[in-house]
Design an enzyme around this catalytic site. Sequence first.
Site, PDB file in Angstrom:
ATOM      1  NE  ARG A 154      -8.114 -35.086  16.236  1.00  0.00           N
ATOM      2  CZ  ARG A 154      -8.411 -35.628  15.055  1.00  0.00           C
ATOM      3  NH1 ARG A 154      -7.474 -36.158  14.301  1.00  0.00           N
ATOM      4  NH2 ARG A 154      -9.652 -35.632  14.616  1.00  0.00           N
ATOM      5  CG  HIS A 157      -4.502 -33.212  10.742  1.00  0.00           C
ATOM      6  ND1 HIS A 157      -4.938 -32.862  11.990  1.00  0.00           N
ATOM      7  CD2 HIS A 157      -5.276 -34.270  10.380  1.00  0.00           C
ATOM      8  CE1 HIS A 157      -5.935 -33.648  12.360  1.00  0.00           C
ATOM      9  NE2 HIS A 157      -6.161 -34.527  11.382  1.00  0.00           N
TER      10      HIS A 157
END
Length: 316
Positions: A231, A279
């Site tokens: 993350r 991502h």
Amino acid sequence: MSSPSQGRILLSVTGYNPRRWFELLSRERSVALEPDGPADPSIDYAVVWKHRPGVLSTLPNLKVIFSIGAGVDHIFADTDVPNVPIVRVVADNLTQYMTEYVVWRVLDHQRQGVTYRDQQTRKVWFEPPQPPATEIAVGIMGLGQLGRAAARALRALGFRINGWTRTRQDMEGVDGFHGEDGLAAFLARTDILVVLLPHTPATEGIIGYDLLRSLRRDNVLGGAFLINAGRGMLQKETDILRALDDGTLKEASLDVFEQEPLSVDSLLWSHPRVFVTPHAAATSDPGHLAPQMLAQIARFERGEPLENLVDRQAGY
Ligand code: NDP
Ligand code: OXD
């Protein structure tokens, strides 16, 4: 087909179009994109990705929350999440995608992709030394569903593997370290750092300058490398840039960012030794996951236990 007596699903998604999820979940259940009023009693289940904060706590009959991702930090970003079970994604194809991403990035750093791409633009015919995998240690932060699979694949290629976890985990062929006490030793013997941690209060901002400074730089690759597909909130991007520019880090592959989408003003976009992906390391596939969620709901309604539950205390 859904019947009126069956609990409905609230599908609450921001950041992308949930049409495919809606179609697939609607094959068996009635699906709402918003509650029918402030205390909608018809909704039993929520399927969410970055849902509107506060919406879940308005549902008096909510029984289970399903995360559309493996990570659940997007759920806890809402400080008012009802105390019902939370199920996260664990899926073979997601694990496979992540393994491919990690192996791809490790091999590109090991086999000097940055150097060769630069040489190609300059039409340079030169072969730098090629250190073998067996002389390189990859340290994986997070040996969960994704970290373990990546460790197995890299191990099969000959890399030495270190793992760092919250609790002690024993894995064949992996030198294990855990907790704050194990972190320094883990970093000191890691050449390529792979981050597959969840974002929790304990891991936020962990990838900072001091941590990067603790990696092994005096190695066969001539420096330390960072790969983060966990993350963005784990990393401090100004520290990564500083580490790249003063030689603490040789190269970085980043799939996740403090702010997503990554700002067009970020220096990471144009840094010659940074590889950016949006991502996209391992994307949740609705065709695979919606049937899995519907099957879990059916099992739950038969009184069977839910799988892949989140530990609220640990935050992942
Ligand atoms: P898991 O929950 O299976 O594993 C998490 C791992 O992190 C465990 O080994 C756990 O330790 C470790 N960990 C958690 N907190 C700490 C801590 N404070 N200190 C040390 N270790 C810690 O998760 P997954 O492997 O399924 O997924 C990992 C993350 O990958 C997700 O949370 C998500 O953020 C990210 N992800 C990113 C994607 C992308 O496309 N970029 C796609 C999918 C996921 P322990 O074993 O002791 O519990
Ligand atoms: C996830 C993600 O958590 O897509 O699954 O990042």
